[in-house]
Design a protein around this motif. Structure first.
Motif, PDB file in Angstrom:
ATOM      1  N   ARG A   1       0.810  -1.224   0.000  1.00 20.46           N
ATOM      2  CA  ARG A   1       0.000   0.000   0.000  1.00 20.46           C
ATOM      3  C   ARG A   1       0.836   1.263   0.000  1.00 20.46           C
ATOM      4  N   HIS A   2       2.020   1.225   0.561  1.00 20.88           N
ATOM      5  CA  HIS A   2       2.864   2.419   0.608  1.00 20.88           C
ATOM      6  C   HIS A   2       3.970   2.392  -0.447  1.00 20.88           C
ATOM      7  N   GLN A   3       3.949   1.391  -1.305  1.00 20.55           N
ATOM      8  CA  GLN A   3       4.920   1.290  -2.392  1.00 20.55           C
ATOM      9  C   GLN A   3       4.625   2.393  -3.407  1.00 20.55           C
ATOM     10  N   ILE A   4       5.606   3.233  -3.697  1.00 19.19           N
ATOM     11  CA  ILE A   4       5.362   4.339  -4.635  1.00 19.19           C
ATOM     12  C   ILE A   4       5.964   4.080  -6.011  1.00 19.19           C
ATOM     13  N   ASN A   5       6.955   3.213  -6.090  1.00 19.87           N
ATOM     14  CA  ASN A   5       7.551   2.879  -7.386  1.00 19.87           C
ATOM     15  C   ASN A   5       6.925   1.595  -7.897  1.00 19.87           C
ATOM     16  N   LEU A   6       6.146   1.698  -8.967  1.00 20.00           N
ATOM     17  CA  LEU A   6       5.525   0.508  -9.527  1.00 20.00           C
ATOM     18  C   LEU A   6       6.549  -0.284 -10.323  1.00 20.00           C
ATOM     19  N   PHE A   7       6.446  -1.590 -10.251  1.00 19.37           N
ATOM     20  CA  PHE A   7       7.308  -2.470 -11.026  1.00 19.37           C
ATOM     21  C   PHE A   7       6.740  -2.606 -12.428  1.00 19.37           C
ATOM     22  N   SER A   8       7.610  -2.814 -13.387  1.00 19.02           N
ATOM     23  CA  SER A   8       7.162  -3.119 -14.739  1.00 19.02           C
ATOM     24  C   SER A   8       6.858  -4.616 -14.817  1.00 19.02           C
ATOM     25  N   THR A   9       6.234  -5.029 -15.893  1.00 15.67           N
ATOM     26  CA  THR A   9       5.967  -6.445 -16.098  1.00 15.67           C
ATOM     27  C   THR A   9       7.279  -7.230 -16.139  1.00 15.67           C
ATOM     28  N   GLU A  10       8.297  -6.666 -16.782  1.00 18.44           N
ATOM     29  CA  GLU A  10       9.601  -7.329 -16.860  1.00 18.44           C
ATOM     30  C   GLU A  10      10.220  -7.471 -15.470  1.00 18.44           C
ATOM     31  N   GLU A  11      10.123  -6.426 -14.663  1.00 18.04           N
ATOM     32  CA  GLU A  11      10.670  -6.483 -13.302  1.00 18.04           C
ATOM     33  C   GLU A  11       9.922  -7.503 -12.451  1.00 18.04           C
ATOM     34  N   THR A  12       8.629  -7.625 -12.689  1.00 19.65           N
ATOM     35  CA  THR A  12       7.850  -8.630 -11.973  1.00 19.65           C
ATOM     36  C   THR A  12       8.373 -10.027 -12.308  1.00 19.65           C
ATOM     37  N   GLY A  13       8.675 -10.266 -13.570  1.00 23.13           N
ATOM     38  CA  GLY A  13       9.270 -11.537 -13.975  1.00 23.13           C
ATOM     39  C   GLY A  13      10.615 -11.769 -13.312  1.00 23.13           C
ATOM     40  N   MET A  14      11.407 -10.696 -13.181  1.00 27.03           N
ATOM     41  CA  MET A  14      12.703 -10.809 -12.508  1.00 27.03           C
ATOM     42  C   MET A  14      12.528 -11.173 -11.042  1.00 27.03           C
ATOM     43  N   ILE A  15      11.485 -10.627 -10.395  1.00 27.39           N
ATOM     44  CA  ILE A  15      11.210 -10.955  -8.995  1.00 27.39           C
ATOM     45  C   ILE A  15      10.862 -12.437  -8.876  1.00 27.39           C
ATOM     46  N   VAL A  16      10.073 -12.948  -9.816  1.00 29.50           N
ATOM     47  CA  VAL A  16       9.749 -14.379  -9.804  1.00 29.50           C
ATOM     48  C   VAL A  16      11.033 -15.195  -9.952  1.00 29.50           C
ATOM     49  N   ASN A  17      11.896 -14.800 -10.880  1.00 31.11           N
ATOM     50  CA  ASN A  17      13.149 -15.535 -11.084  1.00 31.11           C
ATOM     51  C   ASN A  17      14.008 -15.524  -9.827  1.00 31.11           C
ATOM     52  N   ARG A  18      14.068 -14.401  -9.137  1.00 29.67           N
ATOM     53  CA  ARG A  18      14.828 -14.340  -7.879  1.00 29.67           C
ATOM     54  C   ARG A  18      14.183 -15.231  -6.822  1.00 29.67           C
ATOM     55  N   SER A  19      12.858 -15.233  -6.789  1.00 32.44           N
ATOM     56  CA  SER A  19      12.145 -16.086  -5.829  1.00 32.44           C
ATOM     57  C   SER A  19      12.464 -17.553  -6.080  1.00 32.44           C
ATOM     58  N   VAL A  20      12.535 -17.925  -7.360  1.00 32.81           N
ATOM     59  CA  VAL A  20      12.836 -19.312  -7.712  1.00 32.81           C
ATOM     60  C   VAL A  20      14.239 -19.682  -7.242  1.00 32.81           C
ATOM     61  N   MET A  21      15.158 -18.741  -7.276  1.00 31.95           N
ATOM     62  CA  MET A  21      16.535 -19.011  -6.848  1.00 31.95           C
ATOM     63  C   MET A  21      16.592 -19.428  -5.379  1.00 31.95           C
ATOM     64  N   VAL A  22      15.629 -18.965  -4.570  1.00 35.55           N
ATOM     65  CA  VAL A  22      15.610 -19.312  -3.145  1.00 35.55           C
ATOM     66  C   VAL A  22      14.349 -20.094  -2.775  1.00 35.55           C
ATOM     67  N   GLU A  23      13.736 -20.718  -3.790  1.00 29.05           N
ATOM     68  CA  GLU A  23      12.482 -21.418  -3.518  1.00 29.05           C
ATOM     69  C   GLU A  23      12.666 -22.554  -2.526  1.00 29.05           C
ATOM     70  N   HIS A  24      13.882 -23.085  -2.403  1.00 27.54           N
ATOM     71  CA  HIS A  24      14.132 -24.163  -1.440  1.00 27.54           C
ATOM     72  C   HIS A  24      13.955 -23.672   0.004  1.00 27.54           C
ATOM     73  N   LEU A  25      13.923 -22.362   0.208  1.00 25.19           N
ATOM     74  CA  LEU A  25      13.706 -21.814   1.546  1.00 25.19           C
ATOM     75  C   LEU A  25      12.227 -21.761   1.920  1.00 25.19           C
ATOM     76  N   HIS A  26      11.372 -21.930   0.934  1.00 29.55           N
ATOM     77  CA  HIS A  26       9.929 -21.897   1.181  1.00 29.55           C
ATOM     78  C   HIS A  26       9.428 -23.292   1.507  1.00 29.55           C
ATOM     79  N   PRO A  27       8.626 -23.420   2.550  1.00 30.83           N
ATOM     80  CA  PRO A  27       8.044 -24.732   2.831  1.00 30.83           C
ATOM     81  C   PRO A  27       6.990 -25.068   1.779  1.00 30.83           C
ATOM     82  N   PRO A  28       6.746 -26.336   1.540  1.00 29.04           N
ATOM     83  CA  PRO A  28       5.706 -26.697   0.573  1.00 29.04           C
ATOM     84  C   PRO A  28       4.332 -26.260   1.063  1.00 29.04           C
TER      85      PRO A  28
END
Length: 94
Positions: free
Chosen positions: A13-40
């Motif tokens: 809600r207080h985020q003022i810089n919107l991400f682009s669609t490409e940046e959103t994809g980059m966030i997913v890719n970074r999340s995948v890099m550490v997905e082993h830290l997420h419980p199933p």
């Protein structure tokens, strides 16, 4: 995995810089890099206050579905909806 939770909360809600669609994809890719830290079977709630933020968060949610170890992501406009989905026991922490 000691100390990990199966529920995550992101308040944009207080985020003022919107991400682009490409940046959103980059966030997913970074999340995948550490997905082993997420419980199933985890859950991640994203709270937004505009339709633009909702759209970008939904793009992330859709892309996250393609990765088994990333949490299920849902986007909400109210804190009450977040609490209902994540569970009443998280209310005291939000």
């Amino acid at each position: 995995t000691a100390g990990m939770t199966t529920r995550e909360f992101y308040d944009l809600r207080h985020q003022i810089n919107l991400f682009s669609t490409e940046e959103t994809g980059m966030i997913v890719n970074r999340s995948v890099m550490v997905e082993h830290l997420h419980p199933p079977n985890g859950k991640a709630a994203v709270l937004v206050d505009s339709i633009e933020k909702y759209g970008l968060a939904e793009i992330y949610a859709i892309q996250a579905k393609n990765h088994d170890w990333l949490p299920e992501v849902k986007v909400f406009f109210t804190l009450g909806e977040v609490i209902d989905w994540l569970g009443k026991d998280v209310a005291m922490y939000l």
